[in-house]
Design a protein around this motif. Structure first.
Motif, PDB file in Angstrom:
ATOM      1  N   PHE A 305       2.535 -35.864  15.138  1.00 24.97           N
ATOM      2  CA  PHE A 305       2.290 -35.123  13.904  1.00 24.97           C
ATOM      3  C   PHE A 305       3.798 -35.334  13.077  1.00 24.97           C
ATOM      4  O   PHE A 305       4.576 -34.423  12.792  1.00 24.97           O
ATOM      5  CB  PHE A 305       2.319 -33.486  14.358  1.00 24.97           C
ATOM      6  N   PRO A 306       3.923 -36.450  12.506  1.00 23.34           N
ATOM      7  CA  PRO A 306       4.943 -36.933  11.751  1.00 23.34           C
ATOM      8  C   PRO A 306       5.057 -36.006  10.320  1.00 23.34           C
ATOM      9  O   PRO A 306       6.294 -36.003   9.998  1.00 23.34           O
ATOM     10  CB  PRO A 306       4.836 -38.251  11.203  1.00 23.34           C
ATOM     11  N   VAL A 307       4.210 -35.271   9.794  1.00 22.79           N
ATOM     12  CA  VAL A 307       4.553 -34.530   8.705  1.00 22.79           C
ATOM     13  C   VAL A 307       5.008 -33.303   9.018  1.00 22.79           C
ATOM     14  O   VAL A 307       5.710 -32.375   8.366  1.00 22.79           O
ATOM     15  CB  VAL A 307       3.106 -34.360   8.093  1.00 22.79           C
ATOM     16  N   GLN A 308       5.267 -32.744  10.345  1.00 23.41           N
ATOM     17  CA  GLN A 308       5.717 -31.699  10.693  1.00 23.41           C
ATOM     18  C   GLN A 308       7.321 -31.898  10.718  1.00 23.41           C
ATOM     19  O   GLN A 308       7.678 -33.009  11.033  1.00 23.41           O
ATOM     20  CB  GLN A 308       5.048 -31.112  11.930  1.00 23.41           C
ATOM     21  N   PRO A 309       8.030 -30.747  10.633  1.00 25.91           N
ATOM     22  CA  PRO A 309       9.464 -31.023  10.599  1.00 25.91           C
ATOM     23  C   PRO A 309      10.290 -31.761  11.620  1.00 25.91           C
ATOM     24  O   PRO A 309      11.156 -32.590  11.193  1.00 25.91           O
ATOM     25  CB  PRO A 309      10.029 -29.454  10.716  1.00 25.91           C
ATOM     26  N   VAL A 310       9.759 -31.697  13.016  1.00 25.97           N
ATOM     27  CA  VAL A 310      10.389 -32.274  13.680  1.00 25.97           C
ATOM     28  C   VAL A 310       9.602 -33.323  14.711  1.00 25.97           C
ATOM     29  O   VAL A 310       9.980 -33.953  15.513  1.00 25.97           O
ATOM     30  CB  VAL A 310      10.847 -31.270  15.174  1.00 25.97           C
ATOM     31  N   ALA A 311       8.680 -33.875  13.914  1.00 28.07           N
ATOM     32  CA  ALA A 311       7.551 -34.673  14.224  1.00 28.07           C
ATOM     33  C   ALA A 311       7.415 -34.834  15.630  1.00 28.07           C
ATOM     34  O   ALA A 311       7.507 -35.664  16.233  1.00 28.07           O
ATOM     35  CB  ALA A 311       8.209 -36.269  13.838  1.00 28.07           C
ATOM     36  N   PRO A 312       6.619 -33.754  16.375  1.00 22.64           N
ATOM     37  CA  PRO A 312       6.552 -33.636  17.670  1.00 22.64           C
ATOM     38  C   PRO A 312       5.380 -34.332  18.261  1.00 22.64           C
ATOM     39  O   PRO A 312       4.277 -35.043  17.387  1.00 22.64           O
ATOM     40  CB  PRO A 312       5.847 -32.011  17.876  1.00 22.64           C
ATOM     41  N   VAL A 313       5.249 -34.916  19.369  1.00 19.02           N
ATOM     42  CA  VAL A 313       4.371 -35.509  20.075  1.00 19.02           C
ATOM     43  C   VAL A 313       3.975 -35.097  21.223  1.00 19.02           C
ATOM     44  O   VAL A 313       4.600 -33.978  21.698  1.00 19.02           O
ATOM     45  CB  VAL A 313       4.783 -37.111  20.278  1.00 19.02           C
ATOM     46  N   SER A 314       2.484 -35.297  21.708  1.00 14.71           N
ATOM     47  CA  SER A 314       2.024 -34.567  22.768  1.00 14.71           C
ATOM     48  C   SER A 314       0.931 -35.639  23.303  1.00 14.71           C
ATOM     49  O   SER A 314       0.341 -36.205  22.522  1.00 14.71           O
ATOM     50  CB  SER A 314       1.503 -33.408  22.786  1.00 14.71           C
ATOM     51  N   ILE A 315       0.773 -35.213  24.670  1.00 13.85           N
ATOM     52  CA  ILE A 315      -0.693 -36.005  25.172  1.00 13.85           C
ATOM     53  C   ILE A 315      -2.069 -35.295  24.710  1.00 13.85           C
ATOM     54  O   ILE A 315      -1.948 -33.934  24.417  1.00 13.85           O
ATOM     55  CB  ILE A 315      -0.595 -35.804  26.796  1.00 13.85           C
ATOM     56  N   ARG A 316      -2.802 -36.022  24.389  1.00 18.62           N
ATOM     57  CA  ARG A 316      -4.005 -35.441  23.376  1.00 18.62           C
ATOM     58  C   ARG A 316      -4.739 -34.427  23.961  1.00 18.62           C
ATOM     59  O   ARG A 316      -4.858 -33.491  23.225  1.00 18.62           O
ATOM     60  CB  ARG A 316      -4.883 -36.778  22.880  1.00 18.62           C
ATOM     61  N   TYR A 317      -5.087 -34.527  25.119  1.00 18.29           N
ATOM     62  CA  TYR A 317      -5.842 -33.453  25.972  1.00 18.29           C
ATOM     63  C   TYR A 317      -5.184 -33.024  26.960  1.00 18.29           C
ATOM     64  O   TYR A 317      -4.621 -33.873  27.964  1.00 18.29           O
ATOM     65  CB  TYR A 317      -7.225 -33.926  26.118  1.00 18.29           C
ATOM     66  N   PRO A 318      -5.377 -31.757  27.716  1.00 14.75           N
ATOM     67  CA  PRO A 318      -4.880 -31.377  28.935  1.00 14.75           C
ATOM     68  C   PRO A 318      -5.558 -32.403  30.043  1.00 14.75           C
ATOM     69  O   PRO A 318      -4.981 -32.347  31.101  1.00 14.75           O
ATOM     70  CB  PRO A 318      -5.400 -30.056  28.934  1.00 14.75           C
ATOM     71  N   PHE A 319      -6.545 -32.692  29.820  1.00 17.33           N
ATOM     72  CA  PHE A 319      -7.320 -33.576  30.698  1.00 17.33           C
ATOM     73  C   PHE A 319      -6.460 -34.920  30.971  1.00 17.33           C
ATOM     74  O   PHE A 319      -6.249 -35.341  32.179  1.00 17.33           O
ATOM     75  CB  PHE A 319      -8.742 -33.825  30.350  1.00 17.33           C
ATOM     76  N   TYR A 320      -6.220 -35.521  29.978  1.00 21.63           N
ATOM     77  CA  TYR A 320      -5.202 -36.761  30.039  1.00 21.63           C
ATOM     78  C   TYR A 320      -3.702 -36.206  30.876  1.00 21.63           C
ATOM     79  O   TYR A 320      -3.520 -36.872  31.542  1.00 21.63           O
ATOM     80  CB  TYR A 320      -5.110 -37.328  28.641  1.00 21.63           C
ATOM     81  N   ARG A 321      -3.246 -35.278  30.299  1.00 18.89           N
ATOM     82  CA  ARG A 321      -1.893 -34.775  30.927  1.00 18.89           C
ATOM     83  C   ARG A 321      -2.112 -34.557  32.310  1.00 18.89           C
ATOM     84  O   ARG A 321      -1.140 -34.629  33.223  1.00 18.89           O
ATOM     85  CB  ARG A 321      -1.551 -33.481  30.239  1.00 18.89           C
ATOM     86  N   ASP A 322      -3.556 -34.008  32.807  1.00 18.89           N
ATOM     87  CA  ASP A 322      -3.499 -33.602  34.267  1.00 18.89           C
ATOM     88  C   ASP A 322      -3.331 -34.971  34.918  1.00 18.89           C
ATOM     89  O   ASP A 322      -3.017 -35.183  36.149  1.00 18.89           O
ATOM     90  CB  ASP A 322      -4.849 -33.011  34.340  1.00 18.89           C
ATOM     91  N   ILE A 323      -4.168 -36.009  34.386  1.00 20.21           N
ATOM     92  CA  ILE A 323      -4.218 -37.246  35.355  1.00 20.21           C
ATOM     93  C   ILE A 323      -2.678 -37.837  35.414  1.00 20.21           C
ATOM     94  O   ILE A 323      -2.347 -38.285  36.264  1.00 20.21           O
ATOM     95  CB  ILE A 323      -5.378 -38.266  34.396  1.00 20.21           C
ATOM     96  N   VAL A 324      -2.002 -38.028  34.190  1.00 24.81           N
ATOM     97  CA  VAL A 324      -0.739 -38.510  34.025  1.00 24.81           C
ATOM     98  C   VAL A 324       0.133 -37.872  35.012  1.00 24.81           C
ATOM     99  O   VAL A 324       1.096 -38.612  35.982  1.00 24.81           O
ATOM    100  CB  VAL A 324      -0.405 -38.529  32.618  1.00 24.81           C
ATOM    101  N   TYR A 325       0.253 -36.693  34.771  1.00 29.86           N
ATOM    102  CA  TYR A 325       1.307 -35.785  35.777  1.00 29.86           C
ATOM    103  C   TYR A 325       0.870 -35.844  37.255  1.00 29.86           C
ATOM    104  O   TYR A 325       1.869 -36.167  38.193  1.00 29.86           O
ATOM    105  CB  TYR A 325       1.042 -34.337  35.205  1.00 29.86           C
ATOM    106  N   ARG A 326      -0.463 -35.807  37.635  1.00 33.38           N
ATOM    107  CA  ARG A 326      -0.630 -36.043  38.982  1.00 33.38           C
ATOM    108  C   ARG A 326      -0.456 -37.518  39.635  1.00 33.38           C
ATOM    109  O   ARG A 326      -0.442 -37.612  40.787  1.00 33.38           O
ATOM    110  CB  ARG A 326      -2.051 -35.755  39.181  1.00 33.38           C
ATOM    111  N   SER A 327      -0.329 -38.299  38.516  1.00 30.74           N
ATOM    112  CA  SER A 327      -0.042 -39.894  39.304  1.00 30.74           C
ATOM    113  C   SER A 327       1.417 -40.090  39.275  1.00 30.74           C
ATOM    114  O   SER A 327       1.691 -41.261  39.794  1.00 30.74           O
ATOM    115  CB  SER A 327      -0.578 -40.595  38.231  1.00 30.74           C
ATOM    116  N   LEU A 328       2.272 -39.133  38.505  1.00 32.10           N
ATOM    117  CA  LEU A 328       3.729 -39.430  38.819  1.00 32.10           C
ATOM    118  C   LEU A 328       4.332 -39.349  40.399  1.00 32.10           C
ATOM    119  O   LEU A 328       3.997 -38.547  40.963  1.00 32.10           O
ATOM    120  CB  LEU A 328       4.611 -38.159  37.988  1.00 32.10           C
ATOM    121  N   PRO A 329       5.095 -40.388  40.652  1.00 31.73           N
ATOM    122  CA  PRO A 329       5.795 -40.119  41.837  1.00 31.73           C
ATOM    123  C   PRO A 329       6.688 -38.957  41.919  1.00 31.73           C
ATOM    124  O   PRO A 329       7.558 -38.567  41.068  1.00 31.73           O
ATOM    125  CB  PRO A 329       6.763 -41.466  41.962  1.00 31.73           C
TER     126      PRO A 329
END
Length: 924
Positions: A305-329
Motif C-alpha cells: 500500500f505505497p500511498v499510505q504514509p508508511v507504505a505497509p506490506v502484508s501477505i495477501r490472504y490469511p490462507f497464504y500466511r498460514d501456509i508460509v508460517y507453517r513451512s518455516l523451520p
C-alpha cells in the motif's frame, strides 16, 4: 457479479455466480455504445479472481449480438476466430494473412450487425495473431464492434512474447473508447450469498471468518464449496485441511522464489499484520526489500500500500500466511519473532517475545502477569487474559501455570468471550487434574452446548474438591454451574434442589446468593408459571435488596434485576419488566450478568415490540446482535435471533425475518436446549401472522402444546398467537379453551387486557350471534388504554371490527374502525397489516394516501433489516466504516458485510445513491 465457476459437488458440477453488478452494467453500456463506434473493455485481475467467469456471464447477457470468442492460452487465436465465424477449417489458412481476419470480421459485421469479440488470456496471444488483430481492429475503429479482453493485473509484456503482442496491448489500452475493469475479491456479503446459493447454511460469524481467511478469493472459495455444510462448522484455523492441492501449489511457488523474496515473505508471515516495508526488510535481513517484493506482488502472494504514509506490506490472504508460517523451520521462526519484537508495540511485542521463546522463562512470565494486571485494571479483560495465558506458557512451575490459567479463566468467564474458550480449554487440558480445572472446563463445555461433557466434568470437580479439602470453597460454584446445566437440559426439579443447597450455605457472597436465588426462581417459574416465580422471588428476597443502591450490592442487584425483569416480562408485565432490564443494562457494574446481556437486550426488544415502540425494539435488537460477537454462551443466539425475526416480520422485512428465523432454528437444532423451542416457534408464528397465514401460525405453535414446562415458560407471549390462529381457522371450540387459558394467566392480576378483549370479540364474530359480537367489539373499543396493552392488538381489534361490519354488508359503518386501524398500523410501522387494511378500505371505496409500498423509501424500509437500516442511515450521513463500527459496536468488516447487503437489496452501487434512496424515506 463474482463468479465461482464449475465447482464439483458430488458427481455433478455446479456453477455459482454472485455480485459483479457494476461490472456487468459497464460492459452492457459499452455494448450499447458500440452500436455507433468500436468500444473496448479490458477485464483485469489476479489469477482466480473470476475474470473468465465474468466474461462468460457478460456474453450470456449479450446474446442478442453476434459473438466470436478465442483464448490466447489455446494457441493460434486467428484460427480460433475464423472457426468461430463459421468459415470452416479449410478457410483458416487463407485467413492467416492480414486481410484474411479483417475480411472475416467485416463479413460477420455485415451479416449480423453489432459484433462482440471476446479475447480470453489476451496476454498469451501468439505474435502472428496479435499482428492480425491489431490490423483488423485499427481498420474497424468506426464499426459496431465491442472488444472484451481478459488480462492479468498488472498487464505487461510477457517474457519471450513478440513485439506484435506488445503492440496489441498498447492498442487495446489506448483511446477514449476504453473501459478498464479491475476485478477484486468477493466482499463478505457476496461470500454469504455464494454460500447460501450453494445450499450452505452459515451464520454471519462463520461467513465473516471464512471471508477473512480466504480474502474472498473466488478460486479458494470454489474449492471450499465442494465440502458442503461441513464448511460452515469448521473454524477458520482448521480450513487449511481442505486445500491439499492448493497448498502443494503454493509450496512449489515458494520454492521457486529467490532467497531474498522468500525471507521477506517469511517476515511478513511472522508479523501477521501490515508493517512498513522497511521494517519488514529489517526483520527479514534483506538489504533491498523493494526488489525482493516485486516477485511477491506479481505472484499475488503479497499486498503493498505505497500511498499510505508508511507504505505497509502484508501477505495477501490469511490462507497464504498460514501456509508460509507453517513451512518455516523452528529456528528461523524464533529468530524472526525475536527481531519483530524490537519493532512491535503493546501486546504485539509480547506475542513475539513469547513466540521467540523455546523454553521456560520465569522472568518473562512474571513480567507478562504484571502486564496482564495492568490491562485488567484498565478494563481490557480480553487482552489481560491473553497475556496471562502467554505467561502460563513460559512459566517453569506447574503450580504457577495452573494458578495463572485459572486466573485467566476467572477473567475470561466474566466476559464469556468466545475467542477465549478454545484457547483456554486447550491450555487447561494439558494441566494435571484438579477441582478448579474441572470446574472451569465444565463451564466452558456448558457455554458451548456440550451438556453431557459439562455434567461429567462438574461431577468430577465435586469429587476432587472433597479429596483436596476445598469443598467448602468450591462447592457453591460447582453447584451453581450444575444448576445452569440442569436448567439448560430442562430439569427444573434438579435445578431447584441445587439452588436450595447453595442458599443453605453460610457466608455466601452477595453474587453467589443472587444467582442461587435466580436459579431457584427460574426453576419455580418453569414448573408453576411466571406469577409463581415472582412470588418465590419475593419470599427469597423479603428485604427487596434488588432495589438497594449501595455499591457493595451492585453486582448482586444486577442479577436480581435480571431475574425479576425476565419473569415480569414472561408474565405479561411488560412495562415493569422492561424497566428492570433497562436498569440492569445501565448498571455501572454488571460483570456478574455479562453472560446474559444479549438475552437481556433481546427480551427488552420484545417488550418494546409488544408495547408499540418499534424503533426502540430495533435498537435493542441491534444491540443484542452486536453483543453476540465474542460471546461464548452459544445458546443465547436462539432467543436473540428469534426476537429479531419478530421485529423484522412486524415491519414487513420478510427476507431479513426469514434469515433470523433460519438462524434461530439452526442453533436450536445444534444445541437445544429443549426449553428453547419456544423461541423459534414464537418467531415462526409472528412471521406467519405478518403474512396473514393462520394455518402456518397454528403449525408454528403446535410443538408447544401439551408440554407444560416448555410451553408455560413464555406462555403469555405465544398463547395469543395460538388463539388468533384457531379463530382464523374456524376452530371455535379449541379457540374457546385456549382463550380461557389465556384469561387464567391474566386473571391473577385482574382486569381484561386489550388482547383478551379483542380475542373475545373476534371469537364471538366467528359464531352465529352477531349482536353479541358487535356488543363486544363496541365495548372493547371504548376500553381505556392500560399500561401493558399491546398497540398492535388494539389495531387488530379495530381491523377485525371493520371486517366484521363489512361481512354484514355495512361497509359505511366499517370505514371508521378500518381508518383507526390503518392509522395505528401506520404509526407502529406495521406495514404488512397496514397493506391489508388499506385493501379493505379500498373495497369500501376509500383509498388511503401514502399507502405503504407506493414510495421508493417505503420499499427500502421494507427490504432492509433493522441492523442494515441503522448502518445504511449512518453511511448516508457520511460516516466511514470505522466510524460506523464504533457507533454500532461491530467491526469495520461487519459494517462492510452489511453495506454489501444493503447495496445488493436496493440495486445501487455507491453511497451517493444510498443517500438518494434513503432521503426519500422520512425518519431514516
Amino acid at each position: 457479479m463474482i463468479a465461482v465457476s464449475q465447482v464439483t459437488v458430488g458427481s455433478a458440477k455446479a456453477e455459482y455466480f454472485v455480485g459483479r453488478v457494476i461490472e456487468l452494467r459497464a460492459i452492457s453500456a459499452r455494448a450499447t455504445a458500440a452500436r455507433a463506434r468500436q468500444q473496448v473493455v479490458v477485464i483485469e485481475g489476479k489469477p482466480g479472481v473470476g475474470k473468465t467467469a465474468l466474461l462468460t456471464r457478460a456474453l450470456t447477457e449479450l446474446a442478442d449480438a453476434a459473438q466470436l470468442r478465442a483464448d490466447g492460452a489455446l494457441g493460434d487465436v486467428t484460427a480460433q476466430l475464423v472457426r468461430a465465424a463459421g468459415r470452416g477449417p479449410g478457410s483458416a489458412s487463407s485467413s492467416r494473412s492480414r486481410p484474411g481476419l479483417l475480411k472475416v470480421l467485416g463479413a460477420t459485421l455485415e451479416a449480423s450487425g453489432p459484433l462482440v469479440l471476446a479475447l480470453d488470456n489476451a496476454h498469451r496471444i501468439d505474435d502472428k495473431s496479435a499482428l492480425d488483430l491489431s490490423a483488423a481492429l485499427s481498420a474497424l475503429r468506426g464499426s459496431a464492434l465491442l472488444v472484451v479482453a481478459v488480462a492479468p493485473d498488472p498487464w505487461r509484456q510477457e517474457p519471450g512474447s513478440g513485439p506484435n503482442v506488445e503492440w496489441l496491448r498498447r492498442l487495446l489500452l489506448a483511446g477514449p473508447a476504453l473501459r478498464r475493469l479491475y476485478l477484486r475479491e468477493l466482499s463478505a456479503a457476496e461470500t454469504g450469498t455464494l454460500l447460501a446459493g450453494a445450499g450452505i447454511a452459515a451464520d454471519e460469524q462463520a461467513v465473516l471468518g471464512l471471508h477473512r481467511y480466504t480474502g474472498g478469493h473466488p478460486g479458494l472459495l470454489s474449492v471450499l464449496l465442494g465440502h458442503g455444510q461441513a464448511l460452515a462448522r469448521t473454524p477458520p484455523a482448521d480450513l487449511l485441511g481442505f486445500f491439499d492441492a492448493q497448498v502443494m501449489a503454493i509450496v512449489a511457488q515458494l520454492a521457486a522464489l529467490a532467497e531474498p523474496s522468500r525471507r521477506l515473505l517469511a517476515a511478513m508471515a511472522v508479523s501477521a499484520e501490515p508493517w512498513p516495508l522497511a521494517i519488514v526488510g529489517s526483520v527479514a535481513g534483506v538489504d533491498d526489500p523493494f526488489s525482493a517484493l516485486e516477485p511477491l506482488l506479481d505472484a499475488g502472494l503479497a499486498e503493498w500500500f505505497p500511498v499510505q504514509p508508511v507504505a505497509p506490506v502484508s501477505i495477501r490472504y490469511p490462507f497464504y500466511r498460514d501456509i508460509v508460517y507453517r513451512s518455516l523451520p523452528p529456528g528461523l521462526s524464533q529468530v524472526l519473532h525475536e527481531r519483530a519484537a524490537r519493532f512491535a508495540i503493546g501486546t504485539r511485542a509480547w506475542r513475539h517475545r513469547v513466540a521467540a521463546s523455546n523454553s521456560a522463562e520465569p522472568t518473562l512470565a512474571l513480567t507478562l502477569e504484571r502486564e496482564a494486571e495492568r490491562y485488567f485494571l484498565a478494563g481490557d479483560s480480553e487482552q489481560a487474559g491473553t497475556l496471562l495465558m502467554w505467561a502460563a506458557s513460559v512459566t517453569s512451575s506447574s503450580a504457577e501455570q495452573e494458578r495463572q490459567l485459572l486466573r485467566a479463566a476467572s477473567w475470561g468467564l466474566t466476559l464469556r468471550a468466545i475467542d477465549w474458550g478454545p484457547r483456554l480449554e486447550s491450555c487447561l487440558a494439558r494441566q494435571p487434574q484438579g477441582a478448579a480445572r474441572s470446574l472451569v472446563l465444565g463451564l466452558l463445555a456448558q457455554a458451548s452446548g456440550r451438556y453431557a461433557r459439562a455434567r461429567v466434568l462438574l461431577d468430577e470437580a465435586a469429587i476432587m474438591a472433597e479429596r483436596e479439602g476445598r469443598a467448602q470453597a468450591l462447592r457453591p460454584d460447582i453447584d451453581l454451574a450444575m444448576a445452569l446445566v440442569r436448567a439448560d437440559l430442562g430439569e427444573p426439579d434438579a435445578e431447584y434442589r441445587l439452588a436450595e443447597g447453595v442458599l443453605a450455605v453460610d457466608g455466601l457472597s452477595p453474587v453467589h446468593r443472587a444467582w442461587a436465588q435466580s436459579h431457584a426462581v427460574d426453576a419455580w417459574g418453569r414448573m408453576y408459571g411466571a406469577e409463581a416465580a415472582l412470588s418465590k422471588l419475593a419470599v427469597l428476597d423479603p428485604d427487596a435488596s434488588i432495589d438497594d443502591q449501595r455499591q457493595e450490592r451492585a453486582s448482586s442487584q444486577s442479577v436480581g434485576l435480571w431475574t425479576r425483569g425476565t419473569w415480569r416480562l414472561r408474565g405479561g408485565r411488560l412495562g415493569d419488566g422492561g424497566d428492570d432490564l433497562t436498569r440492569m443494562l445501565r448498571a455501572g457494574d454488571r460483570a456478574a450478568v455479562e453472560a446474559v446481556v444479549p438475552m437481556a437486550h433481546a427480551y427488552l426488544g420484545y417488550a418494546h415490540f409488544l408495547l408499540g415502540d418499534w424503533q426502540a425494539a430495533q435498537r435493542a435488537v441491534d444491540q443484542s446482535i452486536a453483543t453476540l460477537r465474542g460471546h461464548a454462551v452459544v445458546r443465547v443466539r436462539i432467543p436473540v435471533r428469534a426476537v429479531a425475526a419478530c421485529v423484522d416480520a412486524g415491519a414487513g422485512r420478510s427476507e431479513s425475518a426469514a434469515r433470523h428465523l433460519s438462524a434461530a432454528r439452526h442453533w436450536f437444532a445444534e444445541l437445544g436446549p429443549d426449553d428453547y423451542a419456544v423461541f423459534p416457534a414464537l418467531a415462526a408464528a409472528t412471521i406467519a401472522q405478518a403474512d396473514g397465514d393462520q394455518v402456518r401460525m397454528l403449525a408454528a405453535v403446535r410443538p408447544l402444546l401439551g408440554q407444560d414446562a416448555r410451553a408455560g415458560w413464555h406462555e403469555a407471549w405465544w398463547r395469543p398467537l395460538q388463539v388468533e390462529a384457531l379463530i382464523g381457522t374456524r376452530q371455535v371450540a379449541a379457540a374457546r379453551l385456549a382463550l380461557d387459558r389465556l384469561i387464567d394467566l391474566a386473571g391473577v392480576r385482574g382486569g381484561p387486557s386489550v388482547t383478551i378483549a379483542w380475542l373475545e370479540a373476534a371469537l364471538a364474530a366467528a359464531g352465529p350471534d352477531r349482536a353479541r359480537a358487535r356488543e363486544l367489539f363496541d365495548a372493547a373499543g371504548l376500553r381505556p388504554p392500560a399500561p401493558d396493552d399491546v398497540p398492535l392488538h388494539r389495531a387488530r381489534l379495530e381491523h377485525d371490527y371493520g371486517r366484521f361490519l363489512m361481512s354484514g354488508r355495512t361497509r359505511r359503518a366499517a370505514i371508521g374502525p378500518l381508518r383507526r386501524a390503518y392509522e395505528l398500523y401506520r404509526v407502529l410501522g406495521a406495514w404488512p397489516f397496514a397493506e391489508r387494511c388499506a385493501s379493505d378500505l379500498e373495497v369500501c371505496g376509500i383509498k388511503m394516501p401514502g399507502q405503504p409500498g407506493n414510495q421508493p423509501g417505503d420499499r427500502a424500509h421494507a427490504v432492509l433489516s433493522s441492523r442494515e437500516r441503522k448502518i445504511a442511515s449512518l453511511a448516508a450521513e457520511g460516516l466511514t466504516n470505522q466510524e460506523i463500527s464504533a457507533e454500532v459496536f461491530v467491526s469495520a468488516k461487519t459494517v462492510e458485510y452489511h453495506l454489501g447487503n444493503v447495496f445488493a437489496k436496493l440495486g445501487i452501487s455507491s453511497r451517493r445513491q444510498l443517500q438518494a434512496r434513503l432521503g426519500e424515506e422520512p425518519g431514516t
